[in-house]
Every structure is written in C-alpha cells, then in structure tokens.
Design a protein around this motif. Sequence first.
Motif, mmCIF file in Angstrom:
data_model
loop_
_atom_site.group_PDB
_atom_site.id
_atom_site.type_symbol
_atom_site.label_atom_id
_atom_site.label_comp_id
_atom_site.label_asym_id
_atom_site.label_seq_id
_atom_site.Cartn_x
_atom_site.Cartn_y
_atom_site.Cartn_z
ATOM 1 N N ASP A 76 1.692 19.780 -39.052
ATOM 2 C CA ASP A 76 1.942 19.394 -40.435
ATOM 3 C C ASP A 76 1.745 17.880 -40.470
ATOM 4 O O ASP A 76 2.568 17.135 -39.924
ATOM 5 N N VAL A 77 0.618 17.423 -41.055
ATOM 6 C CA VAL A 77 0.237 16.013 -40.985
ATOM 7 C C VAL A 77 -0.228 15.496 -42.345
ATOM 8 O O VAL A 77 -0.615 16.271 -43.212
ATOM 9 N N GLN A 78 -0.202 14.185 -42.469
ATOM 10 C CA GLN A 78 -0.830 13.507 -43.598
ATOM 11 C C GLN A 78 -1.637 12.359 -43.024
ATOM 12 O O GLN A 78 -1.092 11.483 -42.361
ATOM 13 N N GLN A 85 -7.846 13.984 -32.915
ATOM 14 C CA GLN A 85 -7.799 15.102 -31.977
ATOM 15 C C GLN A 85 -6.349 15.471 -31.739
ATOM 16 O O GLN A 85 -5.509 14.598 -31.497
ATOM 17 N N LEU A 86 -6.068 16.765 -31.816
ATOM 18 C CA LEU A 86 -4.813 17.307 -31.332
ATOM 19 C C LEU A 86 -5.046 17.595 -29.860
ATOM 20 O O LEU A 86 -6.083 18.164 -29.497
ATOM 21 N N ARG A 87 -4.117 17.187 -29.002
ATOM 22 C CA ARG A 87 -4.302 17.365 -27.560
ATOM 23 C C ARG A 87 -3.110 18.085 -26.957
ATOM 24 O O ARG A 87 -1.964 17.814 -27.310
ATOM 25 N N TYR A 95 -4.429 17.199 -11.204
ATOM 26 C CA TYR A 95 -5.188 16.510 -12.251
ATOM 27 C C TYR A 95 -4.561 16.775 -13.613
ATOM 28 O O TYR A 95 -4.098 17.874 -13.894
ATOM 29 N N ARG A 96 -4.621 15.754 -14.450
ATOM 30 C CA ARG A 96 -4.136 15.864 -15.822
ATOM 31 C C ARG A 96 -5.328 16.205 -16.706
ATOM 32 O O ARG A 96 -6.226 15.392 -16.885
ATOM 33 N N LEU A 97 -5.353 17.419 -17.237
ATOM 34 C CA LEU A 97 -6.422 17.862 -18.129
ATOM 35 C C LEU A 97 -5.907 17.849 -19.566
ATOM 36 O O LEU A 97 -4.817 18.343 -19.835
ATOM 37 N N ALA A 98 -6.694 17.319 -20.470
ATOM 38 C CA ALA A 98 -6.353 17.343 -21.886
ATOM 39 C C ALA A 98 -7.246 18.363 -22.574
ATOM 40 O O ALA A 98 -8.465 18.264 -22.525
ATOM 41 N N TYR A 99 -6.637 19.350 -23.184
ATOM 42 C CA TYR A 99 -7.362 20.299 -24.019
ATOM 43 C C TYR A 99 -7.315 19.734 -25.434
ATOM 44 O O TYR A 99 -6.251 19.386 -25.930
ATOM 45 N N LYS A 100 -8.479 19.630 -26.079
ATOM 46 C CA LYS A 100 -8.536 18.934 -27.357
ATOM 47 C C LYS A 100 -9.114 19.808 -28.462
ATOM 48 O O LYS A 100 -9.903 20.711 -28.216
ATOM 49 N N HIS A 101 -8.696 19.479 -29.670
ATOM 50 C CA HIS A 101 -9.223 20.129 -30.869
ATOM 51 C C HIS A 101 -9.318 19.064 -31.956
ATOM 52 O O HIS A 101 -8.318 18.458 -32.330
ATOM 53 N N ASP A 102 -10.527 18.817 -32.455
ATOM 54 C CA ASP A 102 -10.730 17.840 -33.522
ATOM 55 C C ASP A 102 -10.235 18.396 -34.850
ATOM 56 O O ASP A 102 -10.304 19.606 -35.094
ATOM 57 N N PHE A 103 -9.760 17.496 -35.709
ATOM 58 C CA PHE A 103 -9.431 17.888 -37.080
ATOM 59 C C PHE A 103 -9.644 16.706 -38.008
ATOM 60 O O PHE A 103 -9.437 15.558 -37.645
ATOM 61 N N GLU A 104 -10.119 17.019 -39.192
ATOM 62 C CA GLU A 104 -10.353 16.017 -40.234
ATOM 63 C C GLU A 104 -9.122 15.930 -41.120
ATOM 64 O O GLU A 104 -8.477 16.937 -41.414
ATOM 65 N N THR A 105 -8.817 14.719 -41.552
ATOM 66 C CA THR A 105 -7.736 14.539 -42.518
ATOM 67 C C THR A 105 -8.343 14.145 -43.861
ATOM 68 O O THR A 105 -9.468 13.656 -43.935
ATOM 69 N N VAL A 106 -7.578 14.377 -44.907
ATOM 70 C CA VAL A 106 -7.946 13.957 -46.253
ATOM 71 C C VAL A 106 -6.968 12.845 -46.623
ATOM 72 O O VAL A 106 -5.752 13.050 -46.555
ATOM 73 N N GLY A 108 -4.291 10.602 -47.783
ATOM 74 C CA GLY A 108 -3.136 10.777 -48.644
ATOM 75 C C GLY A 108 -2.705 12.200 -48.895
ATOM 76 O O GLY A 108 -1.750 12.439 -49.627
ATOM 77 N N GLN A 109 -3.369 13.183 -48.309
ATOM 78 C CA GLN A 109 -3.042 14.588 -48.558
ATOM 79 C C GLN A 109 -2.334 15.190 -47.338
ATOM 80 O O GLN A 109 -2.845 15.136 -46.235
ATOM 81 N N ARG A 110 -1.187 15.779 -47.577
ATOM 82 C CA ARG A 110 -0.458 16.463 -46.505
ATOM 83 C C ARG A 110 -1.107 17.817 -46.254
ATOM 84 O O ARG A 110 -1.424 18.538 -47.206
ATOM 85 N N GLN A 111 -1.321 18.139 -44.964
ATOM 86 C CA GLN A 111 -2.014 19.367 -44.591
ATOM 87 C C GLN A 111 -1.244 20.089 -43.493
ATOM 88 O O GLN A 111 -0.707 19.465 -42.586
ATOM 89 N N THR A 112 -1.244 21.405 -43.565
ATOM 90 C CA THR A 112 -0.750 22.240 -42.476
ATOM 91 C C THR A 112 -1.967 22.918 -41.866
ATOM 92 O O THR A 112 -2.662 23.680 -42.549
ATOM 93 N N LEU A 113 -2.230 22.621 -40.600
ATOM 94 C CA LEU A 113 -3.413 23.120 -39.910
ATOM 95 C C LEU A 113 -2.997 23.923 -38.684
ATOM 96 O O LEU A 113 -2.090 23.516 -37.959
ATOM 97 N N THR A 114 -3.678 25.051 -38.464
ATOM 98 C CA THR A 114 -3.365 25.922 -37.330
ATOM 99 C C THR A 114 -4.604 26.092 -36.470
ATOM 100 O O THR A 114 -5.683 26.388 -36.988
ATOM 101 N N PHE A 115 -4.426 25.917 -35.157
ATOM 102 C CA PHE A 115 -5.531 25.984 -34.209
ATOM 103 C C PHE A 115 -5.229 26.987 -33.101
ATOM 104 O O PHE A 115 -4.266 26.793 -32.352
#
Length: 167
Positions: A76-78, A85-87, A95-106, A108-115
């Motif tokens: 839940d982000v704005q 990237q959500l990591r 080893y420290r591995l980062a699993y990543k998923h890119d997301f675009e924001t709009v 000033g708009q609050r968004q709930t995003l599910t990955f």
Amino acid sequence: MIDLTRMVDLSSEESMALWRITNDGIMGGLSEGRMLFNHDHGVFTGHISLENHGGFSSVFRPVEGVPTKLHSIQIDVQGDGQCYQLRAVVFDNGYRLAYKHDFETVAGQRQTLTFPLVDFKASFRGRLINNAPILASSDVREVGFLVNNHKAGDFVLSVFGIAFLEL
C-alpha cells in the motif's frame, strides 16, 4: 478470499529503526536516501545523484517467521510518478539474493498493488540470476524498496503497508 497473513509494522516511530538504508555510496556514488516516520506510515525519500557512477538508493528491514504457503506480497504505497522495485531478500549458501519486482507509481495517488512471488526475478549485485529457484515465502528474510531510474533528482515513496498474502 485473501488472507492478510503477515503485516510489516509501519505504524510507529520505533518501527522505523528496523529499516536499513543502502545508498550507492558503497560504490562511490553520492545518492542519499532515508526512511522517515510520518504519522502512521513510513516515507522512503531522498535524492539520486549520477555523479561518481551513482544512481540508486534502497531501504530494507528484516522479517521473521514468514509462513510457507504464502503466494503474494501486497503493498500500500503513494509515489511520485517514478518506477521503484519491491525487493524480497533471501540468503542462499552464504549469498544475499534480492528477488525484485518493478512497479510504477502515479504521482500523488495511493495504490494497493499485489505481486505473486512467482513473478519476482532473482538478482545479485544488479545482475539477473536466471537459474535461481522461484521465490518461496518461507525463505524471505528482508523486504524493501529500491529506486534506480538512471536519472538524477528527488524521490518520495510513502509506504502504508506491506503484507504477505495467501490466496
């Protein structure tokens, strides 16, 4: 039915102490980021500098005891109109591995995003690891965000919630 199984606490100033910043200064860059508390949520904010081959800022916090049967991460982000990237971090054979998923924001708009976890891509020091196993919720040890848009400027990502979901 969606079950909010595990929520990352962002509701107090004390919860901000769990977040750790990693800026490009580890490689000579000059970017600056920080995680601040604002009433009832966290704010990942700062400035990206491209000087000295810089260009990123990231923030992470530990999570413990994430159950095995979870399939997604919901945030839940704005944002400010930039890509983030959500990591999800795992430790594999030291080893420290980062699993990543890119997301675009709009802006000033609050968004709930599910990955879905199966959509996360494993990376190590910025390079994709193609033969890495699919991300499993029980392996996640840290969650966080990274901004790396290859352009200089300020960034602001307000984070109201992070949840692991069972669908």
